[in-house]
Design a protein around this motif. Sequence first.
Motif, PDB file in Angstrom:
ATOM      1  N   VAL A  41       0.832  -1.206   0.000  1.00  0.00           N
ATOM      2  CA  VAL A  41       0.000   0.000   0.000  1.00  0.00           C
ATOM      3  C   VAL A  41       0.865   1.253   0.000  1.00  0.00           C
ATOM      4  CG1 VAL A  41      -1.446   1.335   1.600  1.00  0.00           C
ATOM      5  CG2 VAL A  41      -2.062  -0.965   1.011  1.00  0.00           C
ATOM      6  N   PRO A  42       0.607   2.191  -0.941  1.00  0.00           N
ATOM      7  CA  PRO A  42       1.393   3.421  -0.962  1.00  0.00           C
ATOM      8  C   PRO A  42       0.944   4.464   0.066  1.00  0.00           C
ATOM      9  CG  PRO A  42      -0.160   3.418  -2.785  1.00  0.00           C
ATOM     10  CD  PRO A  42      -0.299   2.088  -2.080  1.00  0.00           C
ATOM     11  N   GLU A  43      -0.305   4.421   0.499  1.00  0.00           N
ATOM     12  CA  GLU A  43      -0.826   5.424   1.423  1.00  0.00           C
ATOM     13  C   GLU A  43      -1.787   4.754   2.379  1.00  0.00           C
ATOM     14  OE1 GLU A  43      -0.890   8.955   3.138  1.00  0.00           O
ATOM     15  OE2 GLU A  43       0.301   8.589   1.385  1.00  0.00           O
ATOM     16  N   PRO A  44      -1.734   4.824   3.687  1.00  0.00           N
ATOM     17  CA  PRO A  44      -0.635   5.451   4.392  1.00  0.00           C
ATOM     18  C   PRO A  44       0.678   4.735   4.088  1.00  0.00           C
ATOM     19  CG  PRO A  44      -2.094   4.299   5.918  1.00  0.00           C
ATOM     20  CD  PRO A  44      -2.685   4.182   4.564  1.00  0.00           C
ATOM     21  N   VAL A  45       1.758   5.404   4.410  1.00  0.00           N
ATOM     22  CA  VAL A  45       3.073   4.907   4.024  1.00  0.00           C
ATOM     23  C   VAL A  45       3.308   3.480   4.530  1.00  0.00           C
ATOM     24  CG1 VAL A  45       5.541   5.303   4.230  1.00  0.00           C
ATOM     25  CG2 VAL A  45       4.009   7.228   3.895  1.00  0.00           C
ATOM     26  N   TRP A  46       2.893   3.188   5.754  1.00  0.00           N
ATOM     27  CA  TRP A  46       3.155   1.865   6.314  1.00  0.00           C
ATOM     28  C   TRP A  46       2.040   1.488   7.261  1.00  0.00           C
ATOM     29  CZ3 TRP A  46       5.681   0.330  11.237  1.00  0.00           C
ATOM     30  CH2 TRP A  46       6.007  -1.036  11.241  1.00  0.00           C
ATOM     31  N   LEU A  47       1.506   0.303   7.092  1.00  0.00           N
ATOM     32  CA  LEU A  47       0.487  -0.219   7.991  1.00  0.00           C
ATOM     33  C   LEU A  47       1.059  -1.440   8.712  1.00  0.00           C
ATOM     34  CD1 LEU A  47      -2.747  -0.056   5.832  1.00  0.00           C
ATOM     35  CD2 LEU A  47      -2.348   1.112   7.997  1.00  0.00           C
ATOM     36  N   PRO A  48       1.571  -1.244   9.920  1.00  0.00           N
ATOM     37  CA  PRO A  48       2.127  -2.383  10.654  1.00  0.00           C
ATOM     38  C   PRO A  48       1.032  -3.406  10.931  1.00  0.00           C
ATOM     39  CG  PRO A  48       1.934  -0.468  12.075  1.00  0.00           C
ATOM     40  CD  PRO A  48       1.565  -0.020  10.698  1.00  0.00           C
ATOM     41  N   HIS A  49       1.304  -4.650  10.582  1.00  0.00           N
ATOM     42  CA  HIS A  49       0.298  -5.695  10.731  1.00  0.00           C
ATOM     43  C   HIS A  49       0.967  -7.073  10.679  1.00  0.00           C
ATOM     44  CE1 HIS A  49       0.928  -5.714   6.397  1.00  0.00           C
ATOM     45  NE2 HIS A  49       0.462  -6.943   6.413  1.00  0.00           N
ATOM     46  N   ALA A  50       0.179  -8.071  11.008  1.00  0.00           N
ATOM     47  CA  ALA A  50       0.584  -9.463  10.839  1.00  0.00           C
ATOM     48  C   ALA A  50      -0.689 -10.280  10.652  1.00  0.00           C
ATOM     49  CB  ALA A  50       1.369  -9.970  12.044  1.00  0.00           C
ATOM     50  N   ALA A  51      -0.510 -11.461  10.122  1.00  0.00           N
ATOM     51  CA  ALA A  51      -1.638 -12.357   9.891  1.00  0.00           C
ATOM     52  C   ALA A  51      -1.469 -13.615  10.724  1.00  0.00           C
ATOM     53  CB  ALA A  51      -1.728 -12.710   8.408  1.00  0.00           C
ATOM     54  N   THR A  52      -2.525 -14.386  10.808  1.00  0.00           N
ATOM     55  CA  THR A  52      -2.490 -15.651  11.530  1.00  0.00           C
ATOM     56  C   THR A  52      -1.224 -16.407  11.151  1.00  0.00           C
ATOM     57  OG1 THR A  52      -4.888 -15.740  11.602  1.00  0.00           O
ATOM     58  CG2 THR A  52      -3.716 -17.814  11.899  1.00  0.00           C
ATOM     59  N   GLY A  53      -0.505 -16.839  12.151  1.00  0.00           N
ATOM     60  CA  GLY A  53       0.755 -17.523  11.935  1.00  0.00           C
ATOM     61  C   GLY A  53       1.953 -16.596  12.040  1.00  0.00           C
ATOM     62  N   GLY A  54       1.698 -15.289  12.082  1.00  0.00           N
ATOM     63  CA  GLY A  54       2.779 -14.313  12.179  1.00  0.00           C
ATOM     64  C   GLY A  54       3.340 -14.236  13.588  1.00  0.00           C
ATOM     65  N   LYS A  55       4.495 -13.588  13.684  1.00  0.00           N
ATOM     66  CA  LYS A  55       5.167 -13.462  14.982  1.00  0.00           C
ATOM     67  C   LYS A  55       4.555 -12.344  15.829  1.00  0.00           C
ATOM     68  CE  LYS A  55       9.627 -15.248  13.638  1.00  0.00           C
ATOM     69  NZ  LYS A  55      11.067 -15.045  13.694  1.00  0.00           N
ATOM     70  N   TYR A  56       4.652 -12.513  17.111  1.00  0.00           N
ATOM     71  CA  TYR A  56       4.272 -11.519  18.115  1.00  0.00           C
ATOM     72  C   TYR A  56       2.859 -10.972  17.902  1.00  0.00           C
ATOM     73  CZ  TYR A  56       9.338 -11.768  18.369  1.00  0.00           C
ATOM     74  OH  TYR A  56      10.631 -12.220  18.432  1.00  0.00           O
ATOM     75  N   PRO A  57       1.847 -11.823  17.836  1.00  0.00           N
ATOM     76  CA  PRO A  57       0.491 -11.340  17.569  1.00  0.00           C
ATOM     77  C   PRO A  57      -0.005 -10.307  18.581  1.00  0.00           C
ATOM     78  CG  PRO A  57       0.469 -13.629  18.296  1.00  0.00           C
ATOM     79  CD  PRO A  57       1.903 -13.251  18.083  1.00  0.00           C
ATOM     80  N   GLU A  58       0.444 -10.433  19.833  1.00  0.00           N
ATOM     81  CA  GLU A  58      -0.018  -9.489  20.856  1.00  0.00           C
ATOM     82  C   GLU A  58       0.518  -8.075  20.639  1.00  0.00           C
ATOM     83  OE1 GLU A  58       3.904 -11.068  22.003  1.00  0.00           O
ATOM     84  OE2 GLU A  58       2.086 -12.058  21.307  1.00  0.00           O
TER      85      GLU A  58
END
Length: 148
Positions: A52-69
Motif C-alpha cells: 500500500v502506498p498510502e498510508p506509508v506503512w500499515l504495521p500488521h501481521a496475519a495468523t501464523g505471524g510473529k508476536y500477535p499481541e
Amino acid sequence: MAEVGFYHLTRTGAFEALPVLLGRTLDAGRRAVVRCGDPEAVAALDEALWKVPEPVWLPHAATGGKYPERQPVWITAGDDVPNGANFLFLTGVNEVLPLEPFERVFDLFDGQDEAAVAAARVRWVALRDAGHTLAYWKQEAKGWTKAR
C-alpha cells in the motif's frame, strides 16, 4: 453494544478501501482485527497491505505471524483477537458474528455481488434487532456518503 458501520463498496474492493480505514484507526490510537472470509483472503490481504502506498506503512501481521499481541492490525479468518483490538473489520464474511468485545465494527461488502448485498441486509436486520447502533455508508465517485 457495538457501533456497526456497513460499508457498501461500489467502485473498489475491500483491499483498496481497507488501508484508509485502517490508517485512520491507527491514527486514533486503536488496534484492529480484520476478519476475512477464508485463509486465502488472509494471505492476499497480508501481502496487499505491504504494498500500500498510502498510508506509508500499515504495521500488521496475519495468523501464523510473529508476536500477535504486539500487532496493531491482526488479520485472520478465525475469531482470534490476540492483540486486544477494539475495532473489528469484516470482509468476505457473510454471516452474523458475535461482536463482543468490539466497540466499533466495519462491515465491508461488495456492492456488485448480489449475494453479498443480500447477506449484508440479513446482518443489518439481525444487528438492529439485537440493539446495536448502525450506520450505512455508500462508496461514491470520491469518498463516502452516509445514509440517514
